[in-house]
Design a protein around this motif. Structure first.
Motif, mmCIF file in Angstrom:
data_model
loop_
_atom_site.group_PDB
_atom_site.id
_atom_site.type_symbol
_atom_site.label_atom_id
_atom_site.label_comp_id
_atom_site.label_asym_id
_atom_site.label_seq_id
_atom_site.Cartn_x
_atom_site.Cartn_y
_atom_site.Cartn_z
ATOM 1 N N ASP A 1 4.560 -28.549 116.112
ATOM 2 C CA ASP A 1 4.742 -28.934 114.668
ATOM 3 C C ASP A 1 4.767 -30.247 114.473
ATOM 4 N N GLY A 2 5.180 -30.894 113.334
ATOM 5 C CA GLY A 2 5.282 -32.357 112.717
ATOM 6 C C GLY A 2 3.802 -33.085 112.748
ATOM 7 N N TRP A 3 3.950 -34.187 113.058
ATOM 8 C CA TRP A 3 3.001 -35.011 113.301
ATOM 9 C C TRP A 3 2.745 -35.457 114.695
ATOM 10 N N ASN B 1 10.796 -23.219 105.166
ATOM 11 C CA ASN B 1 10.261 -24.043 105.654
ATOM 12 C C ASN B 1 9.308 -23.998 106.633
ATOM 13 N N ASN B 2 8.072 -24.293 106.834
ATOM 14 C CA ASN B 2 7.041 -24.193 107.862
ATOM 15 C C ASN B 2 7.104 -23.062 108.682
ATOM 16 N N VAL C 1 -1.933 -36.497 113.191
ATOM 17 C CA VAL C 1 -2.143 -35.669 112.293
ATOM 18 C C VAL C 1 -1.151 -34.771 111.944
ATOM 19 N N SER C 2 -0.999 -34.167 110.896
ATOM 20 C CA SER C 2 -0.137 -32.951 110.459
ATOM 21 C C SER C 2 -0.413 -31.780 110.982
ATOM 22 N N MET C 3 0.228 -31.257 112.016
ATOM 23 C CA MET C 3 0.107 -29.656 112.666
ATOM 24 C C MET C 3 0.342 -28.730 111.603
ATOM 25 N N GLU D 1 11.090 -20.963 111.305
ATOM 26 C CA GLU D 1 11.009 -22.437 111.514
ATOM 27 C C GLU D 1 11.773 -22.951 112.806
ATOM 28 N N ASP D 2 12.695 -22.218 113.166
ATOM 29 C CA ASP D 2 13.614 -22.623 114.184
ATOM 30 C C ASP D 2 13.386 -21.733 115.403
#
Length: 540
Positions: free
Chosen positions: A342-344, A268-269, A400-402, A276-277
């Motif tokens: 990341d995230g919004w 993910n991402n 907004v979504s990064m 991700e992490d």
């Protein structure tokens, strides 16, 4: 004259000029992935007639990447698909294949023999050529005394052909543990020329014995699936689980697929070599190498897409006469890390940095340079993450979504400037990822709702990810008010069909009421058109 997007492109190239440095362990692993190939070891040949005592075609057949005289045929030998190695020894197996113009194979046009190598988990990729353009063909495989299911495929039209229409579907995001692949059962019955899979073909997350939301009561999945994928064997087995789904097999057997990945095929991402992490890039690249190799093995892809260690060139270009050209993007492998954690997020200087890129400098240059030579009426961009702006609220401090193009606005500006410089009048972006469907106008300046519309984005919902969903998610009214260029928003599962014609393109958003139970009916929730030469969505 100085072209603005060229200036920003040079900045992005400078940013990505760094080299990857692998640890000794990472380098050894990358070398292993590069050398564990057919020809580097002497795998014995298997006597298929004696050794194959059970059906080896348990994962069906597939075709993809159609060219005017060629198409890729795929299968995998796995009499025990949920076991490591598919229940076969580490030996080569000869597999016969044939292509015909009819389902009864009375008019065979090509045949041959391919080798299923143990190094590639006994997958078969046949680049069948010498075929008639713009024609339906049927194909099948034989191993020992076993014959595969029959697949149907179609070659692309000749490069200069003038077509009246082209009918395609777009799909994405098929989490096995979130529900049934009922959408694929309906898709198999559609009259289509080609299907574009826009990413998240599988998910790395654990699948329990009951199949998650499927809640099996008549079977139990092996414990090997009840963990996150990390190794090559993990990813191979996860593809076996997904490809054993009868609805997905039916869709692959019915239509040629053009595939590209998003994040969950690995993790993910993730962004380039950043997991991700967080954590060491070298360790993550070992995982990425495993995921990329399993992806190529299990998809109908050509030799140029075969990975080398942790790298795989998935972006490529397909043409369908003078009507349409498809530039298939990879927005994961080369991107800058997501900005602002990341995230919004409320967009700030880090997200706005002109050196940031979603595609990488090389892929961006390939796309923009390629547009200059395009003579197609419709220039279509199959890719992963939402291209048009999505504001979270009407307030001035919207987020907004990064992870989407909103987190890489300089990259989006360069792409749109390149399209304008190339004279691309009918830009159509196909998107997946978000588990909802959108229909959006692409604006020259999203800060000004009255600015010129320069293209159209069609976002397909998920096949199953997100479970059943809702026609109007909780944020529906807010999104529609905050984004006036958004003409459609729906949160059910399903897929998208698009008919490209000489005067207009028609989009049909098709949805299901449920995926946590089998057999839901399909509904056309909405239909829109965009006229050639006049971008912007209108109700059909």
């Amino acid at each position: 004259m100085t072209i603005p997007y060229r200036t920003e492109l040079r900045a992005a190239a400078a940013h990505l000029g760094r080299r990857r440095f692998l640890t000794v362990t990472g380098a050894a692993a990358a070398l292993a992935f590069a050398t564990n190939l057919p020809g580097t070891a002497d795998a014995a040949a298997l006597d298929a007639r004696r050794a194959l005592t059970a059906d080896p075609f348990t994962l069906g057949v597939a075709s993809g990447d159609p060219l005017p005289g060629s198409v890729v045929l795929w299968t995998r030998l796995a009499p025990e698909p949920y076991e490591t190695g598919g229940g076969l020894p580490a030996a080569r197996v000869d597999v016969d294949w044939e292509i015909a113009r009819d389902e009864r194979f009375s008019r065979v046009v090509r045949r041959g023999t391919a080798t299923a190598h143990p190094e590639f988990d006994h997958t078969v990729h046949v680049e069948a050529d010498g075929l008639a353009p713009d024609c339906v063909h049927y194909y099948r495989f034989r191993a020992g005394s076993w014959i595969s299911p029959v697949g149907r495929t179609r070659t692309a039209p000749a490069a200069g052909a003038r077509l009246n229409d082209l009918r395609l579907a777009a799909v994405s995001c098929q989490a096995y543990h979130d529900g049934y692949f009922t959408a694929y059962r309906h898709l198999a019955g559609e009259d289509l020329d080609v299907v574009f899979h826009l990413g998240d073909y599988l998910y790395e997350y654990a699948v329990d014995a009951a199949g998650g939301a499927r809640k099996y009561t008549d079977r139990k999945l092996p414990a090997v699936f009840n963990r996150e994928t990390a190794t090559l064997e993990d990813y191979r087995l996860r593809y076996a689980l997904y490809k054993s789904d009868p609805d997905l097999m039916a869709a692959h057997a019915a239509h040629p697929f053009v595939v590209t990945w998003d994040d969950h095929e690995v993790e993910n991402n993730y962004a380039d070599d950043v997991p991700e992490d967080g954590g060491p890039a070298a360790d993550f690249l070992i995982r990425r190498a495993a995921a990329y190799r399993a992806y190529w093995e299990n998809q109908p892809l050509r030799r140029p897409q075969r990975p080398s260690g942790p790298d795989m060139r998935l972006y490529r270009r397909l043409g369908f006469g003078r009507l349409a050209r498809f530039d298939i993007l990879d927005t994961r492998q080369y991107r800058s890390d997501q900005a602002q954690g990341d995230g919004w997020q409320v967009p700030g200087p880090e997200a706005e940095n002109p050196s940031r890129t979603l595609t990488g400098a090389g892929q961006e240059r390939w796309l923009l340079d390629g547009w200059r030579s395009s003579q197609a009426l419709w220039n279509v961009l199959p890719q992963q993450v939402t291209f048009a702006q999505r504001r979270s609220t009407t307030d001035a401090d919207y987020k907004v979504s990064m992870d989407a193009w909103d987190g890489y606005p300089a990259s989006r500006r360069r792409v749109l400037a390149g399209a304008q410089a190339a004279g691309i009048d009918n830009l159509l972006v196909l998107t997946g990822d978000v588990h909802v469907s959108y229909g959006m106008d692409i604006k020259a300046d999203f800060r000004d709702p009255g600015s010129r519309t320069v293209g159209t984005e069609l976002v397909t919902t998920s096949v199953s990810s997100g479970k059943d969903g809702a026609d109007r998610p909780a944020n529906w009214a807010t999104y529609m008010a905050a984004n006036p260029h958004m003409k459609w928003y729906n949160g059910r599962r399903g897929y998208l069909t698009v008919t490209l014609g000489t005067a207009e393109a028609r989009a049909d958003f098709k949805t299901l009421k449920a995926v946590t139970t089998q057999g839901a009916a399909l509904t056309t929730a909405a239909s829109f058109v965009t006229e050639a030469g006049s971008p912007g969505l209108e109700p059909a």
